[in-house]
Write a protein that holds these residues in place. Structure first.
Motif, PDB file in Angstrom:
ATOM      1  N   GLU A  41       0.893  -1.204  -0.100  1.00 43.69           N
ATOM      2  CA  GLU A  41       0.136   0.065  -0.336  1.00 43.69           C
ATOM      3  C   GLU A  41       0.894   0.708  -0.100  1.00 43.69           C
ATOM      4  OE1 GLU A  41      -3.642   0.279  -0.635  1.00 43.69           O
ATOM      5  OE2 GLU A  41      -3.207  -1.814  -1.086  1.00 43.69           O
ATOM      6  N   ALA A  42       1.728   1.128   0.644  1.00 44.63           N
ATOM      7  CA  ALA A  42       3.150   2.332   0.375  1.00 44.63           C
ATOM      8  C   ALA A  42       3.835   2.501  -0.967  1.00 44.63           C
ATOM      9  CB  ALA A  42       4.037   2.326   1.970  1.00 44.63           C
ATOM     10  N   LEU A  43       3.384   1.776  -1.815  1.00 42.71           N
ATOM     11  CA  LEU A  43       4.243   1.230  -2.744  1.00 42.71           C
ATOM     12  C   LEU A  43       4.052   2.808  -3.464  1.00 42.71           C
ATOM     13  CD1 LEU A  43       4.852  -1.355  -4.359  1.00 42.71           C
ATOM     14  CD2 LEU A  43       6.197  -0.546  -2.958  1.00 42.71           C
ATOM     15  N   GLN A  44       4.549   3.309  -4.801  1.00 42.52           N
ATOM     16  CA  GLN A  44       4.323   4.668  -5.695  1.00 42.52           C
ATOM     17  C   GLN A  44       5.079   4.058  -7.121  1.00 42.52           C
ATOM     18  OE1 GLN A  44       5.316   8.537  -4.309  1.00 42.52           O
ATOM     19  NE2 GLN A  44       4.866   7.660  -2.249  1.00 42.52           N
ATOM     20  N   GLY A  45       4.088   4.965  -7.906  1.00 44.01           N
ATOM     21  CA  GLY A  45       3.968   4.731  -9.540  1.00 44.01           C
ATOM     22  C   GLY A  45       4.017   3.496 -10.208  1.00 44.01           C
ATOM     23  N   ALA A  46       4.910   3.269 -11.025  1.00 41.25           N
ATOM     24  CA  ALA A  46       4.521   2.204 -11.504  1.00 41.25           C
ATOM     25  C   ALA A  46       4.805   0.551 -10.712  1.00 41.25           C
ATOM     26  CB  ALA A  46       5.949   1.817 -12.968  1.00 41.25           C
ATOM     27  N   ARG A  47       5.327   0.780  -9.276  1.00 43.52           N
ATOM     28  CA  ARG A  47       5.342  -0.447  -8.792  1.00 43.52           C
ATOM     29  C   ARG A  47       3.882  -0.570  -7.939  1.00 43.52           C
ATOM     30  NH1 ARG A  47      10.801  -0.962  -5.186  1.00 43.52           N
ATOM     31  NH2 ARG A  47      10.092  -2.918  -4.779  1.00 43.52           N
ATOM     32  N   LYS A  48       2.958   0.403  -7.933  1.00 41.48           N
ATOM     33  CA  LYS A  48       2.045   0.570  -6.956  1.00 41.48           C
ATOM     34  C   LYS A  48       1.064   0.454  -7.746  1.00 41.48           C
ATOM     35  CE  LYS A  48      -1.045   1.904  -3.881  1.00 41.48           C
ATOM     36  NZ  LYS A  48      -0.900   1.856  -2.069  1.00 41.48           N
ATOM     37  N   ARG A  49       1.441   0.896  -9.136  1.00 40.62           N
ATOM     38  CA  ARG A  49       0.376   0.534 -10.058  1.00 40.62           C
ATOM     39  C   ARG A  49       0.281  -1.553 -10.672  1.00 40.62           C
ATOM     40  NH1 ARG A  49       1.769   5.058 -11.898  1.00 40.62           N
ATOM     41  NH2 ARG A  49       3.226   4.984 -13.507  1.00 40.62           N
ATOM     42  N   ALA A  50       1.715  -1.401 -10.588  1.00 38.75           N
ATOM     43  CA  ALA A  50       1.753  -3.058 -10.928  1.00 38.75           C
ATOM     44  C   ALA A  50       0.973  -4.057  -9.775  1.00 38.75           C
ATOM     45  CB  ALA A  50       2.841  -3.554 -10.586  1.00 38.75           C
ATOM     46  N   HIS A  51       1.095  -3.593  -8.235  1.00 42.14           N
ATOM     47  CA  HIS A  51       0.182  -4.027  -7.682  1.00 42.14           C
ATOM     48  C   HIS A  51      -0.986  -3.634  -7.745  1.00 42.14           C
ATOM     49  CE1 HIS A  51      -1.228  -4.439  -3.501  1.00 42.14           C
ATOM     50  NE2 HIS A  51      -1.732  -3.734  -3.256  1.00 42.14           N
ATOM     51  N   TRP A  52      -2.090  -2.946  -8.362  1.00 40.27           N
ATOM     52  CA  TRP A  52      -2.900  -3.022  -8.477  1.00 40.27           C
ATOM     53  C   TRP A  52      -3.816  -3.978  -9.512  1.00 40.27           C
ATOM     54  CZ3 TRP A  52      -2.758   3.217  -8.515  1.00 40.27           C
ATOM     55  CH2 TRP A  52      -2.843   3.890  -6.805  1.00 40.27           C
ATOM     56  N   ALA A  53      -2.452  -3.591 -10.389  1.00 42.35           N
ATOM     57  CA  ALA A  53      -3.166  -4.705 -11.816  1.00 42.35           C
ATOM     58  C   ALA A  53      -2.965  -6.408 -11.375  1.00 42.35           C
ATOM     59  CB  ALA A  53      -1.607  -4.834 -12.589  1.00 42.35           C
ATOM     60  N   GLN A  54      -2.506  -6.907  -9.949  1.00 36.84           N
ATOM     61  CA  GLN A  54      -2.456  -7.958  -9.080  1.00 36.84           C
ATOM     62  C   GLN A  54      -3.778  -8.128  -8.756  1.00 36.84           C
ATOM     63  OE1 GLN A  54       0.368  -9.060  -5.939  1.00 36.84           O
ATOM     64  NE2 GLN A  54      -1.768  -8.155  -5.211  1.00 36.84           N
ATOM     65  N   GLN A  55      -4.498  -6.749  -7.305  1.00 38.30           N
ATOM     66  CA  GLN A  55      -5.384  -6.935  -7.339  1.00 38.30           C
ATOM     67  C   GLN A  55      -6.970  -7.493  -8.260  1.00 38.30           C
ATOM     68  OE1 GLN A  55      -5.138  -3.575  -5.503  1.00 38.30           O
ATOM     69  NE2 GLN A  55      -4.749  -4.426  -2.979  1.00 38.30           N
ATOM     70  N   ASN A  56      -6.936  -6.727  -9.396  1.00 42.72           N
ATOM     71  CA  ASN A  56      -7.875  -6.901 -10.661  1.00 42.72           C
ATOM     72  C   ASN A  56      -7.820  -7.736 -10.724  1.00 42.72           C
ATOM     73  OD1 ASN A  56      -8.411  -6.377 -13.610  1.00 42.72           O
ATOM     74  ND2 ASN A  56      -9.406  -5.027 -12.231  1.00 42.72           N
TER      75      ASN A  56
END
Length: 127
Positions: A41-56
């Protein structure tokens, strides 16, 4: 085993590709692995979006699994068509992840709708 069934296995593990990109990109391992959710949850930028892609990916995979299993069980769709749709869905998910990480929001949404259309097609063509 059919190609569509093999696609189920790939679909189950595909979200973890985005997990790896979120956790390990640019360094040698995850930080704060004792609290991975806080870390992610603390990630930012592309790494945060990779996390969101994982969740989706985790959210949409059950619908794909159901569509393939229903289509395969009913057997009313030609196997080659089902196999092609399953492969197309996997490709759409990889492209979706690329679009998400690259922050191409409009294209990402279009690819998401295409993937959902493929799932709907599996059900409709099996009816």
């Amino acid at each position: 085993m059919t190609t569509a069934y093999w696609c189920l296995l790939v679909a189950i593990f595909l979200p973890y590709l985005f997990t790896v990109l979120a956790k390990f990109r640019g360094d040698f391992g995850p930080k704060q692995n004792h609290n991975p959710r806080e870390f992610l949850e603390a990630l930012q930028g592309a790494r945060k979006r990779a996390h969101w892609a994982q969740q989706n990916s985790f959210e949409v995979t059950p619908a794909f699994l159901a569509a393939v299993l229903v289509a395969q069980t009913l057997g009313t769709m030609p196997q080659s068509t089902l196999d092609s749709l399953a492969i197309a869905w996997l490709i759409s998910r990889v492209v979706f992840g690329i679009c998400y990480i690259a922050d191409w929001a409009t294209l990402r949404s279009l690819v998401w709708f295409a993937g959902m259309g493929i799932i709907a097609a599996m059900f409709i063509m099996s009816a």
